[in-house]
Enzyme design. Structure first.
Site, PDB file in Angstrom:
ATOM      1  N   GLU A 241       9.657  -2.312  -3.381  1.00 46.37           N
ATOM      2  CA  GLU A 241       8.379  -3.023  -3.339  1.00 46.37           C
ATOM      3  C   GLU A 241       8.588  -4.474  -3.754  1.00 46.37           C
ATOM      4  O   GLU A 241       9.331  -4.738  -4.707  1.00 46.37           O
ATOM      5  CB  GLU A 241       7.384  -2.384  -4.287  1.00 46.37           C
ATOM      6  CG  GLU A 241       6.990  -0.979  -3.863  1.00 46.37           C
ATOM      7  CD  GLU A 241       6.028  -0.348  -4.831  1.00 46.37           C
ATOM      8  OE1 GLU A 241       4.845  -0.245  -4.501  1.00 46.37           O
ATOM      9  OE2 GLU A 241       6.465   0.034  -5.921  1.00 46.37           O
ATOM     10  N   HIS A 265       6.842  10.902  -5.514  1.00 53.21           N
ATOM     11  CA  HIS A 265       6.899  10.481  -4.106  1.00 53.21           C
ATOM     12  C   HIS A 265       8.290  10.708  -3.478  1.00 53.21           C
ATOM     13  O   HIS A 265       8.413  11.256  -2.386  1.00 53.21           O
ATOM     14  CB  HIS A 265       6.549   8.998  -3.967  1.00 53.21           C
ATOM     15  CG  HIS A 265       5.262   8.606  -4.636  1.00 53.21           C
ATOM     16  ND1 HIS A 265       4.222   9.479  -4.826  1.00 53.21           N
ATOM     17  CD2 HIS A 265       4.849   7.415  -5.145  1.00 53.21           C
ATOM     18  CE1 HIS A 265       3.219   8.834  -5.433  1.00 53.21           C
ATOM     19  NE2 HIS A 265       3.576   7.599  -5.645  1.00 53.21           N
TER      20      HIS A 265
HETATM   21  C1  BG6 Z   1       1.976   4.690  -6.983  1.00 54.61           C
HETATM   22  C2  BG6 Z   1       2.739   3.993  -8.095  1.00 54.61           C
HETATM   23  O1  BG6 Z   1       1.958   6.071  -7.215  1.00 54.61           O
HETATM   24  O2  BG6 Z   1       2.629   4.444  -5.747  1.00 54.61           O
HETATM   25  C3  BG6 Z   1       2.825   2.500  -7.803  1.00 54.61           C
HETATM   26  O3  BG6 Z   1       2.065   4.199  -9.325  1.00 54.61           O
HETATM   27  C4  BG6 Z   1       3.415   2.257  -6.433  1.00 54.61           C
HETATM   28  O4  BG6 Z   1       3.608   1.854  -8.795  1.00 54.61           O
HETATM   29  C5  BG6 Z   1       2.654   3.065  -5.393  1.00 54.61           C
HETATM   30  O5  BG6 Z   1       3.287   0.887  -6.149  1.00 54.61           O
HETATM   31  C6  BG6 Z   1       3.301   2.969  -4.011  1.00 54.61           C
HETATM   32  O6  BG6 Z   1       2.431   3.550  -3.099  1.00 54.61           O
HETATM   33  P1  BG6 Z   1       2.330   3.029  -1.601  1.00 54.61           P
HETATM   34  O7  BG6 Z   1       1.331   3.917  -0.946  1.00 54.61           O
HETATM   35  O8  BG6 Z   1       1.897   1.599  -1.642  1.00 54.61           O
HETATM   36  O9  BG6 Z   1       3.698   3.166  -1.036  1.00 54.61           O
END
Ligand code: BG6
Length: 494
Positions: A241, A265
């Site tokens: 990110e 995730h």
């Molecule tokens: C969240 C985390 O669960 O997922 C965040 O707490 C992270 O830190 C986010 O940025 C990423 O999710 P996505 O949907 O933007 O990939």
């Protein structure tokens, strides 16, 4: 009628999305004035409202400490929607906000829950029908225990003898901080709700591309026969990110990257990529397959943790509000794991995630081994095929293969066959995922939620790593934000 809302039949050609519009539903958001409602729940519900996907009899009750009443929560909601969804139709926003009521109360106060119960009964009374009550815990985990106790004392939790009400509960991640706390939380929850009433959220399960992995694998036969250790050399699961921790210091510092996105995730993505074909596409069969796969993750020994994991923190992280100046929290990690089942035995799985990276990239790359008989120059071991499931910057699947370059000589070049679902810049973070999750909870489909067995298996893999990191067996390195330094420094891990 229940629904088309199962994987496999979720998107049947030509059928509209249907919901069980005959079951009246009240969604109770505990902690409604927090960030979660503004960023995720309210915009997602608004979209469902616009799609006419909510039950006909549907109300939302906010519960919280702030001294709101129905009118003020309604204007609060309108503001949230207008801030999050550009060019929202103001008339529809006003209509939607009228679905909200408010119960002022304290999470630990018996009287507040009695008042909430009265309000719910009052809303339900004119409907004269069995009503689903969905309790959404939009609060920090340290408040859970008080809420669980009060839900029980007030009689608001699961009441199987009460045929007028079916209760479900939605819980956000992080689900505990390690195996021990997750188990404690689970047993608290289990005292109040049956497992089939508990909806543990991991929004990655509701991502289009994550669901597409199952379709890609199980609705096509081209790759599945080679989807194993005999053909596949490596699996990489990556979540880079560009954003940093910014205003989330107080939450993030006690969690760190591995617990924030790794424990949930990334491991769920692995489950989708490597699980065996399920008996059917109902929630229980998918939960079983995902849990079986996650239980097959080989737990790393201390020695392996030293050589197969890497952690780092970006420079400047310690100056973020609520982050201690000597914080040891990782904002980047890389881990090489393996699976123990015969299908995947010893295939390296590389998990990697970081904040403030040089680019936004979320993907799974499956690398095939160099073909045994290869029409390639001697030593041409880089002749490998790769399949990339990309979530960002675009959503799609790409297959890399080798092709002859046009010309008089035999020169080979890497080419790609790809399909792009869409440019992920079109999506508003979280909203689409939460639409699916909320709708699934409304209709009682747990497919996209995490079962207790999965939570257990995921913590079992993470715990020894967190413990070893806590003992500083793997030094915490630094990296310059917005660069690829951490990636280069961690290359020896895999
Ligand atoms: C969240 C985390 O669960 O997922 C965040 O707490 C992270 O830190 C986010 O940025 C990423 O999710 P996505 O949907 O933007 O990939």
């Amino acid at each position: 009628m229940v629904l088309i809302h199962q994987i496999g039949v979720r998107f049947p050609v030509g059928l509209p999305i249907m919901t069980d519009k005959h079951t009246p539903t009240i969604l109770i958001i505990l902690g409604i004035t927090g960030d979660l409602t503004a960023k995720k729940i309210a915009p997602a519900l608004f979209n469902l409202y616009l799609k006419n996907a909510l039950p006909e009899k549907f109300r939302i009750v906010g519960f919280g400490r702030k001294p709101f009443d129905d009118k003020s929560i309604q204007s609060f909601v309108s503001e949230m929607i207008r801030a999050k969804i550009q060019n929202a139709d103001l008339k529809r926003v006003e209509e939607f906000s009228k679905l909200f009521s408010y119960q002022h109360g304290l999470f630990e106060s018996k009287e507040s829950y009695e008042a909430l119960k009265e309000l719910l009964d009052k809303i339900q009374e004119p409907w004269q029908a069995k009503t689903n009550r969905l309790f959404y815990l939009a609060v920090p985990p340290d408040v859970y225990q008080s809420i669980f106790e009060q839900l029980k004392f007030s009689g608001l939790s699961d009441r199987p003898e009460n045929t007028d009400v079916e209760t479900r509960i939605l819980v956000e991640k992080p689900f505990g901080k390690n195996s021990e706390t997750a188990e404690k939380l689970d047993s608290l929850l289990g005292n109040l709700f049956a497992e089939n009433k508990i909806y543990r959220i991991d929004h990655y399960l509701a991502k289009e591309m994550v669901q597409n992995i199952l379709t890609f694998r199980f609705s096509n036969d081209i790759f599945e026969k080679t989807w194993n250790k005999d053909f596949i050399e490596k699996i990489e699961i990556r979540l880079w990110e560009t954003l940093g921790v910014e205003h989330r210091g107080s939450f993030y510092d006690g969690v760190g990257a591995l617990r924030d996105v790794g424990q949930n995730h990334l491991l769920q993505m692995l489950a989708f990529i490597t699980m065996n074909y399920p008996l059917d596409f109902q929630a229980s069969a998918l939960h079983l397959r995902r849990a079986q796969l996650l239980n097959n993750l080989k737990l790393l020994t201390q020695e392996e943790i030293k050589s197969q994991t890497y952690r780092a923190q970006y420079e400047g992280y310690q100056t973020i509000a609520f982050v201690p100046p000597n914080s040891n929290t990782e904002t980047y990690f890389k881990i090489k794991g393996t699976l123990t089942d015969p299908r995947w035995k010893d295939v390296p799985v590389i998990f990697e995630s970081g904040k403030r990276m040089h680019e936004q990239r979320k993907e799974i790359i499956v690398t095939y081994a160099h073909p045994k008989e290869c029409f390639c120059p001697p030593g041409g071991i880089h002749y490998k095929n790769k399949i990339t499931f990309s979530l960002e910057p675009t959503e799609g699947i790409a297959i890399e293969f080798w092709s002859k370059k046009p010309g008089l000589t035999l020169v080979k070049e890497s080419r790609t066959i790809d399909f792009i679902l869409r440019d992920s810049a079109q999506r508003v973070q979280y909203v689409e995922e939460y639409e699916k999750l909320l709708l699934d909870c409304i209709v009682g489909d747990q497919t996209l939620f995490v079962s207790t067995a999965e939570v257990k298996a995921m913590w079992a893999f993470i715990d020894p790593i967190m413990t070893a990191w806590g003992q500083n067996l793997v030094p915490l390195k630094k990296y310059t934000p917005d660069t690829n330094q951490a990636i280069l420094d961690s290359l020896e891990v895999g």
